[in-house]
Write a protein that holds these residues in place. Structure first.
Motif, PDB file in Angstrom:
ATOM      1  N   ALA A 163       1.470  -9.064  -5.822  1.00 19.48           N
ATOM      2  CA  ALA A 163       0.048  -8.297  -6.191  1.00 19.48           C
ATOM      3  C   ALA A 163      -0.081  -7.445  -5.120  1.00 19.48           C
ATOM      4  N   MET A 164       0.514  -7.687  -3.723  1.00 25.96           N
ATOM      5  CA  MET A 164       0.670  -6.684  -2.945  1.00 25.96           C
ATOM      6  C   MET A 164       0.737  -5.421  -3.339  1.00 25.96           C
ATOM      7  N   GLY A 165       1.928  -5.510  -3.391  1.00 26.31           N
ATOM      8  CA  GLY A 165       3.299  -3.921  -3.772  1.00 26.31           C
ATOM      9  C   GLY A 165       2.762  -3.532  -5.308  1.00 26.31           C
ATOM     10  N   ALA A 166       1.394  -3.770  -6.233  1.00 25.69           N
ATOM     11  CA  ALA A 166       1.433  -2.898  -7.369  1.00 25.69           C
ATOM     12  C   ALA A 166       0.416  -2.608  -6.788  1.00 25.69           C
ATOM     13  N   ALA A 167      -0.556  -2.899  -5.901  1.00 26.36           N
ATOM     14  CA  ALA A 167      -1.532  -2.960  -4.983  1.00 26.36           C
ATOM     15  C   ALA A 167      -1.151  -1.818  -3.978  1.00 26.36           C
ATOM     16  N   TYR A 168      -0.838  -2.258  -3.405  1.00 23.33           N
ATOM     17  CA  TYR A 168      -0.072  -0.852  -2.462  1.00 23.33           C
ATOM     18  C   TYR A 168      -0.034   0.727  -3.462  1.00 23.33           C
ATOM     19  N   LEU A 169       1.295   0.240  -4.251  1.00 23.84           N
ATOM     20  CA  LEU A 169       1.206   1.658  -5.219  1.00 23.84           C
ATOM     21  C   LEU A 169       0.095   2.119  -6.093  1.00 23.84           C
ATOM     22  N   SER A 170      -0.628   1.883  -6.282  1.00 29.68           N
ATOM     23  CA  SER A 170      -2.052   2.684  -6.753  1.00 29.68           C
ATOM     24  C   SER A 170      -2.587   2.862  -5.808  1.00 29.68           C
ATOM     25  N   GLY A 171      -3.023   1.996  -4.610  1.00 27.55           N
ATOM     26  CA  GLY A 171      -3.436   2.812  -3.463  1.00 27.55           C
ATOM     27  C   GLY A 171      -2.860   4.002  -2.437  1.00 27.55           C
ATOM     28  N   LEU A 172      -1.938   3.698  -2.857  1.00 29.65           N
ATOM     29  CA  LEU A 172      -0.810   5.193  -2.218  1.00 29.65           C
ATOM     30  C   LEU A 172      -1.227   7.094  -3.471  1.00 29.65           C
ATOM     31  N   ALA A 173      -1.232   5.879  -4.437  1.00 33.25           N
ATOM     32  CA  ALA A 173      -1.582   7.287  -5.029  1.00 33.25           C
ATOM     33  C   ALA A 173      -3.115   7.884  -4.984  1.00 33.25           C
ATOM     34  N   THR A 174      -4.027   7.226  -5.008  1.00 33.54           N
ATOM     35  CA  THR A 174      -4.659   7.485  -4.729  1.00 33.54           C
ATOM     36  C   THR A 174      -5.827   8.355  -3.060  1.00 33.54           C
ATOM     37  N   GLY A 175      -5.080   7.162  -2.361  1.00 37.05           N
ATOM     38  CA  GLY A 175      -4.694   7.917  -0.776  1.00 37.05           C
ATOM     39  C   GLY A 175      -6.182   7.488  -0.534  1.00 37.05           C
ATOM     40  N   PHE A 176      -6.261   6.115  -0.929  1.00 39.08           N
ATOM     41  CA  PHE A 176      -6.854   4.525  -0.380  1.00 39.08           C
ATOM     42  C   PHE A 176      -6.087   4.267   1.133  1.00 39.08           C
ATOM     43  N   TRP A 177      -4.672   4.387   0.696  1.00 34.35           N
ATOM     44  CA  TRP A 177      -4.103   4.474   2.195  1.00 34.35           C
ATOM     45  C   TRP A 177      -3.661   5.265   2.115  1.00 34.35           C
ATOM     46  N   GLY A 178      -3.093   5.915   3.469  1.00 34.39           N
ATOM     47  CA  GLY A 178      -2.290   7.774   3.514  1.00 34.39           C
ATOM     48  C   GLY A 178      -0.958   6.789   3.675  1.00 34.39           C
ATOM     49  N   SER A 179      -0.720   6.459   3.723  1.00 29.41           N
ATOM     50  CA  SER A 179       1.071   6.571   3.938  1.00 29.41           C
ATOM     51  C   SER A 179       1.873   4.774   3.803  1.00 29.41           C
ATOM     52  N   VAL A 180       2.552   4.991   3.703  1.00 29.30           N
ATOM     53  CA  VAL A 180       3.844   3.477   3.564  1.00 29.30           C
ATOM     54  C   VAL A 180       3.925   3.692   5.234  1.00 29.30           C
ATOM     55  N   ASP A 181       3.557   4.088   6.112  1.00 27.70           N
ATOM     56  CA  ASP A 181       2.824   3.332   7.755  1.00 27.70           C
ATOM     57  C   ASP A 181       2.317   3.154   8.067  1.00 27.70           C
ATOM     58  N   GLU A 182       1.187   3.750   7.658  1.00 22.44           N
ATOM     59  CA  GLU A 182      -0.185   2.493   7.311  1.00 22.44           C
ATOM     60  C   GLU A 182       0.267   1.483   6.452  1.00 22.44           C
ATOM     61  N   ILE A 183       0.566   1.616   6.064  1.00 20.79           N
ATOM     62  CA  ILE A 183       1.371  -0.041   5.003  1.00 20.79           C
ATOM     63  C   ILE A 183       2.056  -0.939   5.988  1.00 20.79           C
ATOM     64  N   ARG A 184       2.467  -0.231   5.903  1.00 21.73           N
ATOM     65  CA  ARG A 184       3.787  -1.348   7.389  1.00 21.73           C
ATOM     66  C   ARG A 184       2.475  -1.743   8.442  1.00 21.73           C
ATOM     67  N   ALA A 185       2.013  -0.655   9.159  1.00 21.27           N
ATOM     68  CA  ALA A 185       1.149  -1.343  10.224  1.00 21.27           C
ATOM     69  C   ALA A 185       0.204  -2.547  10.043  1.00 21.27           C
ATOM     70  N   MET A 186       0.151  -2.442   9.176  1.00 18.35           N
ATOM     71  CA  MET A 186      -1.394  -3.020   8.682  1.00 18.35           C
ATOM     72  C   MET A 186      -0.927  -5.057   7.749  1.00 18.35           C
ATOM     73  N   ARG A 187       0.562  -5.113   7.768  1.00 16.33           N
ATOM     74  CA  ARG A 187       1.245  -6.295   7.797  1.00 16.33           C
ATOM     75  C   ARG A 187       1.041  -7.108   9.124  1.00 16.33           C
ATOM     76  N   GLU A 188       0.703  -8.118   8.772  1.00 12.84           N
ATOM     77  CA  GLU A 188       0.852  -9.568   9.989  1.00 12.84           C
ATOM     78  C   GLU A 188       2.283 -10.733   9.420  1.00 12.84           C
ATOM     79  N   VAL A 189       3.096 -10.886  10.868  1.00 12.24           N
ATOM     80  CA  VAL A 189       3.941 -11.096  10.260  1.00 12.24           C
ATOM     81  C   VAL A 189       3.183 -12.906  10.706  1.00 12.24           C
ATOM     82  N   ASP A 190       4.202 -14.001   9.871  1.00 18.26           N
ATOM     83  CA  ASP A 190       3.178 -15.346  10.186  1.00 18.26           C
ATOM     84  C   ASP A 190       4.367 -15.968  11.335  1.00 18.26           C
ATOM     85  N   ALA A 191       5.321 -15.388  10.915  1.00 18.75           N
ATOM     86  CA  ALA A 191       6.886 -15.816  11.342  1.00 18.75           C
ATOM     87  C   ALA A 191       7.744 -15.410  11.562  1.00 18.75           C
TER      88      ALA A 191
END
Ligand code: ADP
Length: 497
Positions: free
Chosen positions: A441-469
């Motif tokens: 689901a996150m993949g679909a959301a990222y693809l949509s949000g990158l197209a509309t400018g909701f998120w600015g770049s893949v780097d911004e998306i990478r920076a949001m990712r939190e690691v569990d382990a």
């Protein structure tokens, strides 16, 4: 400011709607099961109207529960079960029959008849990246046109449309304004040339599919129109579409060549981004199109391999052997002993997949001694998941000539710490398990949000990712060699050819 993106995750067993905020967190999930129809042994169907209705009702649930109106939604991203085939009337919107699901085996005889010739098989693989199989959409469309009374005539008159589930949903949601699919879904139809990115006339001819039925193919991140269906008001833009495995690859932030993800579900799906190069596998893997961020002028590819028995092997321990009560018990049982006492399980229940492709092989347990017990067998089952994934990784690395340094993981069995640790050691890589495991689901959301400018770049998306382990390989080369030698000896003993 519109503060949310919605992801539609239309899967094989359920339709889900996820509400996602600007920080990339899942705020809410609504889910409805969809009915599985088995009209004959080996046949699997879904009702396309039920798929639409459950997708709409879960969306309504999300709005109501969160006090939102459609105007609060930036855009919708869609991810879907792949290959499942719908044919409908372009005037009435009525499907001519139920959707034929990817699992359905009814068209195996069509594949045998049309794809028996080695030259034909070679041309199909060279064009589509796929190994000819009933799994993909091509033979399913042919079956519908040949078997539903009047369908072929209506298709030839230009009255019928074909689409995978994403395409059906987009067409319905836009009230018939947009008949389009994305590159990742098109690449699973076995009618699409993944190199020129166009429907292939020779394949359309081979499977008897009129070109007038086919959707336009668009990049995964970009405009697919806006909602206009009476059940979903508000002109919400639809701006992301990708098949489930490619969406998960994107959702796991595998944006660059050499980045890979593995989903440890009932089966495993391993995908590796190979960048602009469509790598032809020599190890029985398939080549497919990966989802790309908007603006990239080039098409990106992935290698894909699957393991049939992964979490299903743990279900077997529970349901058939009865040695655990729930799947999550397997870790404690497996780690109650310090090793497998030389026991190996080869889970060839339905044959051996890539890279061995031996359909007649059957499962086996090797190395039993008087001291071997249920804990050793449970541990050997977890190890078997890792060995099978390792075989795919070895094949991919050899095919692509790119090492995998980090493997992003998701799926039910990725919660098993013992398994992750063993995999990291065996495959000599770092495993990264994200905190947010809704990667599809996150993949679909990222693809949509990158197209509309909701998120600015893949780097911004990478920076949001939190690691569990994170799991790093802790195995000496000698240990690793001994484990692998044992596994490959057992594979040799299991093979029928
Ligand atoms: P799917 O989406 O294919 O239905 P999931 O991602 O929900 O699968 O994962 C479910 C699978 O994971 C089941 O087959 C189950 O046996 C397995 N599983 C769940 N928890 C564990 C665990 N802790 N250890 C090993 N396997 C597990």
């Amino acid at each position: 400011m519109r503060e949310h993106i919605v992801a539609f995750d239309q899967g094989t067993t359920s339709s889900r709607t996820l509400l996602i905020n600007r920080q990339g967190e899942v705020v809410d999930v609504a889910q409805r099961p969809i009915e599985q129809h088995f009209p004959h042994p080996g046949w699997v169907e879904h009702d396309p109207q039920e798929i639409l209705a459950t997708q709409l009702s879960t969306f309504t649930d999300i709005l109501v529960r969160n006090g939102l109106s459609p105007h609060d939604i930036d855009s919708i991203g869609i991810t879907n079960q792949r290959e499942t085939t719908v044919v409908w009337d372009r005037h009435t919107g009525e499907p001519v029959c139920n959707a034929i699901v990817w699992q359905c085996r009814r068209t195996a005889p069509i594949i045998e008849e049309l794809c028996g010739d080695p030259e034909v098989r070679e041309r199909i693989t060279a064009t589509t990246g796929l190994v000819p199989d009933a799994y993909f959409s091509a033979s399913k469309v042919k079956w519908i046109l040949d078997n539903v009374p009047g369908a072929r005539e209506r298709a030839e008159a230009g009255d019928l449309l074909f689409g995978t589930i994403d395409c059906w949903l987009v067409w319905c949601l836009t009230n018939g304004a947009v008949h389009a699919t994305d590159l990742t879904n098109a690449s699973r139809t076995m009618l699409f040339d993944i190199h020129s990115c166009a429907w292939d006339p020779w394949l359309l001819d081979l499977f008897g599919v009129p070109a007038s039925m086919l959707p336009e193919v668009r990049p995964s991140s970009g405009s697919y129109g806006a909602t206009a269906h009476p059940g979903i008001a508000g002109n919400i833009p639809i701006c992301g579409v990708a098949g489930d495995q490619q969406a998960a690859l994107f959702g796991q932030c595998c944006f660059a060549a050499g980045e890979a993800k593995n989903t440890y579900g009932t089966g495993c799906f391993l995908l590796m981004n190979t960048g602009e190069k469509a790598v032809r596998s020599r190890n029985g893997l398939v080549t497919t199109i990966a989802a790309s961020a908007p603006g990239s002028q080039r098409v990106e590819y992935a290698l894909e391999g699957s393991v049939f028995m992964a979490g299903a092997l743990i279900q077997w321990l529970k349901d058939e052997l009865g040695i655990i009560e729930s799947a999550s018990d397997v870790e404690a049982l497996a780690t109650s002993v310090s090793d497998t006492a030389g026991v190996y399980v080869v889970p060839a229940f339905t044959g051996l997949g890539a890279p061995y492709w031996d359909a007649d092989a059957r499962g086996a347990i090797y190395g039993l001694t008087r001291g071997a017990g249920r804990a050793h067998i449970a541990r050997a089952c977890l190890d078997a998941l890792a060995y099978q994934v390792n075989d795919l990784i070895d094949g991919m690395v050899a095919d692509a000539g790119i090492p995998i340094k980090t493997l992003a993981v998701d799926g039910g069995a990725s919660r098993n710490g013992y398994l992750m640790q063993f995999q990291a050691g065996l495959s000599q890589l770092e495993i990264l398990r994200p905190a947010n495991t809704e990667t599809t689901a996150m993949g679909a959301a990222y693809l949509s949000g990158l197209a509309t400018g909701f998120w600015g770049s893949v780097d911004e998306i990478r920076a949001m990712r939190e690691v569990d382990a994170r799991f790093a390989g802790a195995m000496t080369p000698a240990e690793r060699e001994a484990y692998l030698k044992g596994w490959h000896d057992c594979i040799k003993r299991t093979r029928t050819s």
